[in-house]
Design a protein around this motif. Structure first.
Motif, PDB file in Angstrom:
ATOM      1  N   TYR A   1      11.144 -11.833  -2.131  1.00 41.06           N
ATOM      2  CA  TYR A   1      11.333 -10.391  -2.145  1.00 41.06           C
ATOM      3  C   TYR A   1      10.342  -9.810  -1.150  1.00 41.06           C
ATOM      4  O   TYR A   1       9.157 -10.140  -1.210  1.00 41.06           O
ATOM      5  N   PRO A   2      10.769  -9.001  -0.215  1.00 38.40           N
ATOM      6  CA  PRO A   2       9.883  -8.499   0.836  1.00 38.40           C
ATOM      7  C   PRO A   2       8.709  -7.677   0.273  1.00 38.40           C
ATOM      8  O   PRO A   2       8.910  -6.778  -0.542  1.00 38.40           O
TER       9      PRO A   2
ATOM     10  N   ALA B   1       7.031  -5.497   1.708  1.00 39.41           N
ATOM     11  CA  ALA B   1       7.132  -4.097   2.120  1.00 39.41           C
ATOM     12  C   ALA B   1       7.837  -3.257   1.059  1.00 39.41           C
ATOM     13  O   ALA B   1       7.571  -2.069   0.919  1.00 39.41           O
ATOM     14  N   LYS B   2       8.729  -3.863   0.298  1.00 41.22           N
ATOM     15  CA  LYS B   2       9.444  -3.139  -0.745  1.00 41.22           C
ATOM     16  C   LYS B   2       8.717  -3.172  -2.092  1.00 41.22           C
ATOM     17  O   LYS B   2       8.890  -2.289  -2.909  1.00 41.22           O
ATOM     18  N   ILE B   3       7.912  -4.193  -2.344  1.00 39.71           N
ATOM     19  CA  ILE B   3       7.262  -4.336  -3.648  1.00 39.71           C
ATOM     20  C   ILE B   3       5.865  -3.702  -3.687  1.00 39.71           C
ATOM     21  O   ILE B   3       5.301  -3.484  -4.747  1.00 39.71           O
ATOM     22  N   ARG B   4       5.316  -3.336  -2.547  1.00 37.87           N
ATOM     23  CA  ARG B   4       3.940  -2.831  -2.519  1.00 37.87           C
ATOM     24  C   ARG B   4       3.736  -1.580  -3.356  1.00 37.87           C
ATOM     25  O   ARG B   4       2.666  -1.358  -3.892  1.00 37.87           O
ATOM     26  N   ARG B   5       4.753  -0.772  -3.533  1.00 43.06           N
ATOM     27  CA  ARG B   5       4.601   0.433  -4.351  1.00 43.06           C
ATOM     28  C   ARG B   5       4.320   0.088  -5.809  1.00 43.06           C
ATOM     29  O   ARG B   5       3.705   0.851  -6.524  1.00 43.06           O
ATOM     30  N   TYR B   6       4.766  -1.085  -6.260  1.00 42.20           N
ATOM     31  CA  TYR B   6       4.474  -1.519  -7.624  1.00 42.20           C
ATOM     32  C   TYR B   6       3.107  -2.193  -7.722  1.00 42.20           C
ATOM     33  O   TYR B   6       2.425  -2.091  -8.726  1.00 42.20           O
TER      34      TYR B   6
END
Length: 56
Positions: free
Chosen positions: A9-10, A12-17
């Motif tokens: 899972y990239p 860049a997409k999971i960093r907000r979590y």
């Protein structure tokens, strides 16, 4: 028990979590042995390109 397949899972997409400071569980498997542990410390070190730092 059925086995689940892992998928990438990239970051860049999971960093907000990850930036909110949750408890993160790390799983590993090698030669039919599995393990799960808590990650002691983690942070986003860089955003472009994404770089994630951790201490286990």
């Amino acid at each position: 028990m059925s086995r689940l397949e892992k998928s990438d899972y990239p970051l860049a997409k999971i960093r907000r979590y990850l930036e909110t400071g949750p408890i993160v569980l790390v799983t590993s498997a090698w030669q039919d042995e599995t393990n799960i542990m808590t990650m002691g410390w983690h942070l986003m070190m860089q955003f472009s390109p994404v770089l994630f730092g951790c201490y286990i």
